[in-house]
Design a protein around this motif. Structure first.
Motif, short mmCIF file in Angstrom:
data_model
loop_
_atom_site.label_atom_id
_atom_site.label_comp_id
_atom_site.label_asym_id
_atom_site.label_seq_id
_atom_site.Cartn_x
_atom_site.Cartn_y
_atom_site.Cartn_z
N ALA A 265 0.82 -1.22 0.00
CA ALA A 265 0.00 0.00 0.00
C ALA A 265 0.86 1.27 0.00
N GLY A 266 2.17 1.11 0.15
CA GLY A 266 3.07 2.27 0.15
C GLY A 266 3.11 2.99 1.48
N LEU A 267 2.70 2.32 2.58
CA LEU A 267 2.69 2.96 3.89
C LEU A 267 4.11 3.29 4.37
N GLU A 268 4.30 4.52 4.80
CA GLU A 268 5.56 4.90 5.46
C GLU A 268 5.21 5.70 6.69
N LEU A 269 5.98 5.51 7.76
CA LEU A 269 5.72 6.23 9.00
C LEU A 269 6.83 7.24 9.23
N ALA A 270 6.45 8.49 9.40
CA ALA A 270 7.43 9.55 9.65
C ALA A 270 7.60 9.70 11.15
N LEU A 271 8.70 9.18 11.67
CA LEU A 271 8.87 9.14 13.12
C LEU A 271 9.08 10.53 13.73
N GLU A 272 9.59 11.48 12.94
CA GLU A 272 9.81 12.81 13.53
C GLU A 272 8.48 13.45 13.95
N ARG A 273 7.40 13.04 13.27
CA ARG A 273 6.08 13.54 13.66
C ARG A 273 5.67 12.98 15.02
N GLN A 274 6.23 11.86 15.38
CA GLN A 274 5.90 11.25 16.67
C GLN A 274 6.87 11.74 17.75
N ARG A 275 7.67 12.74 17.39
CA ARG A 275 8.67 13.31 18.30
C ARG A 275 9.62 12.25 18.83
N VAL A 276 9.89 11.29 17.98
CA VAL A 276 10.84 10.26 18.37
C VAL A 276 12.20 10.66 17.82
N ILE A 277 13.14 10.89 18.73
CA ILE A 277 14.47 11.30 18.27
C ILE A 277 15.27 10.03 18.08
N THR A 278 15.16 9.45 16.94
CA THR A 278 15.87 8.20 16.71
C THR A 278 16.05 8.02 15.21
N LEU A 279 16.89 7.10 14.87
CA LEU A 279 17.04 6.72 13.48
C LEU A 279 16.44 5.33 13.31
N PRO A 280 15.84 4.98 12.22
CA PRO A 280 15.64 5.84 11.06
C PRO A 280 14.48 6.81 11.30
N GLN A 281 14.48 7.90 10.55
CA GLN A 281 13.40 8.87 10.67
C GLN A 281 12.13 8.38 9.99
N VAL A 282 12.29 7.57 8.96
CA VAL A 282 11.13 7.05 8.24
C VAL A 282 11.16 5.53 8.30
N VAL A 283 10.03 4.97 8.70
CA VAL A 283 9.90 3.52 8.68
C VAL A 283 9.15 3.13 7.41
N ALA A 284 9.81 2.39 6.54
CA ALA A 284 9.21 1.97 5.27
C ALA A 284 9.22 0.45 5.20
N PRO A 285 8.10 -0.18 5.59
CA PRO A 285 8.10 -1.64 5.57
C PRO A 285 8.34 -2.20 4.18
N LYS A 286 8.93 -3.39 4.14
CA LYS A 286 9.27 -4.02 2.86
C LYS A 286 8.34 -5.18 2.57
N GLU A 287 8.17 -5.47 1.27
CA GLU A 287 7.32 -6.61 0.90
C GLU A 287 7.98 -7.92 1.32
N ARG A 288 9.29 -7.89 1.36
CA ARG A 288 10.02 -9.12 1.66
C ARG A 288 11.29 -8.77 2.42
N TYR A 289 11.63 -9.53 3.43
CA TYR A 289 12.86 -9.32 4.18
C TYR A 289 13.76 -10.52 3.96
N GLY A 290 14.97 -10.26 3.50
CA GLY A 290 15.90 -11.34 3.17
C GLY A 290 16.46 -12.02 4.41
N ALA A 291 17.29 -13.03 4.16
CA ALA A 291 17.80 -13.87 5.26
C ALA A 291 18.49 -13.04 6.34
N GLY A 292 19.24 -12.00 5.93
CA GLY A 292 19.99 -11.22 6.92
C GLY A 292 19.24 -10.01 7.45
N GLU A 293 17.94 -9.92 7.18
CA GLU A 293 17.20 -8.71 7.52
C GLU A 293 16.18 -8.89 8.64
#
Ligand SMILES: [Zn+2]
Ligand SMILES: [Zn+2]
Ligand SMILES: [Zn+2]
Length: 361
Positions: A265-293
């Motif tokens: 669906a193209g969902l991305e979460l902008a963490l700076e809007r949640q006042r979370v001081i952390t990296l990554p600033q954007v959470v972009a879920p993936k359709e597939r996560y490989g063996a090392g992910e």
């Protein structure tokens, strides 16, 4: 799962859709291409082959079956080894909604690249006995044995299932959840117990050779051990190493499919809007996560599940994901991720689109 669109108007469809709400086109799901096609008659050409709508379409099955298989029933319906009698229409209505959950499970297994060896091709292959305790007038035990998953169709009734959920103190109980849990027993048997991964599995989940009947008796007599939350995803998982594995397997499928849905669906979460001081600033879920992910998968899930829980609360509903993944549980999920991202050699059966495990001669 791929985004499904209407072949006529390109409107969005669900995996369960029989017709497009927007333009009225009758549609069916073609497993090998994971696409919806228009049902224009009995013969539907897709690629090189002629396909037919499944003969259970009257019971809401929207899959296609290849002409040359000659069965009339799609691969999912053929996997059902036992179903209610033809005159038991009350149970057959429950079968219709239950089979939707089964098809959703199968689409996910296929997209994960897992082998689905059917019971009618090989002893110990996957099959389903879908029967109703109400029709049988006896308790139908939901479970897995030698490839066959048994499901009580009575659990498709919200009132019945919800009563059991409350009685058992479970935060989540759905038909899809039952399928994901039971198929976890099947894959532990096929992908772990019959391989050299079994020792590592025992180190994480415990020794599955422990008496199952003793475990049931103990669980229902004394309940879960104090502090179980630190090491287990659910109270049911504390009962026996097999149940711990199946619960974790089901959770892996829950997480995988929800992240995949968010990604398509193209969902991305902008963490700076949640006042979370952390990296990554954007959470972009993936359709597939490989063996090392796996760590990325878990981190994305932390934020995505938190968002969906907040969205559910905004609607006055219970949390979408009412569970806590502790470090010990994360290590169990990591093991399952490793098993599922390294499946055994398999080949695709072209008449149904599902993989079969290639076994040494
Ligand atoms: Zn349409
Ligand atoms: Zn079917
Ligand atoms: Zn189980």
């Amino acid at each position: 799962m791929k985004l499904l669109v209407c072949p006529t108007c390109a409107g969005l469809l669900f995996l369960e859709s029989l017709r497009c709400e927007a333009c009225g086109t009758e549609v069916a799901y073609h497993v090998p291409t994971a696409e919806m096609v228009a049902v224009t008659g009995r013969d539907i050409p897709v690629g090189e082959r002629i396909w037919h709508p499944c003969s259970n379409r009257q019971w809401d099955c929207n899959w296609l079956v290849a002409d040359e298989t000659g069965t009339g029933r799609c691969f999912s319906c053929q996997l059902t080894r036992t179903r209610p009698a033809a005159d038991d229409t009350i149970a057959l209505e429950k079968l219709a909604s239950t089979a939707q959950a089964k098809r959703r499970l199968l689409v996910q297994l296929k997209s994960l690249g897992l082998p689905v060896d059917p019971h009618f091709e090989r002893d110990g292959g996957l099959g389903f006995d879908l029967i109703s305790s109400f029709s049988e007038n006896r308790q139908v035990m939901i479970g897995h044995a030698n490839g066959i998953v048994t499901i009580d169709l009575a659990e498709s009734l919200d009132e019945h299932r919800e009563r059991l959920r409350i009685a058992l103190g479970e935060p989540y109980r759905t038909m899809l959840g039952h399928f994901r849990h039971e198929v976890g027993h099947y894959y532990q048997w096929v992908l772990v117990e019959q391989t050299d991964r079994i020792d590592e599995c025992r180190g994480l989940f415990g020794d599955e050779r422990a008496s199952y009947s003793d475990a049931i008796a103990r669980h229902y007599a004394t309940g879960s051990p104090d502090g179980w939350e630190a090491s287990f995803i659910s109270e049911y998982a504390t009962m026996h190493p097999w149940e711990d594995f199946a619960e974790c397997f089901a959770h892996y499928l829950h997480i995988n499919e929800t992240l995949n849905t968010a990604a398509t669906a193209g969902l991305e979460l902008a963490l700076e809007r949640q006042r979370v001081i952390t990296l990554p600033q954007v959470v972009a879920p993936k359709e597939r996560y490989g063996a090392g992910e796996f760590d990325a998968l878990l981190e994305d899930w932390r934020w995505v599940s938190l968002f969906f829980n907040r969205a559910n609360r905004a609607m006055g509903k219970a949390d979408l994901y009412p569970f806590r993944i502790t470090p010990a549980v994360a290590e169990k999920l990591r093991f399952i991720h490793r098993v599922l991202t390294d499946p055994p050699p398999s080949r695709v059966e072209e008449s149904d689109g599902f993989r079969r495990q290639v076994r040494p001669e």
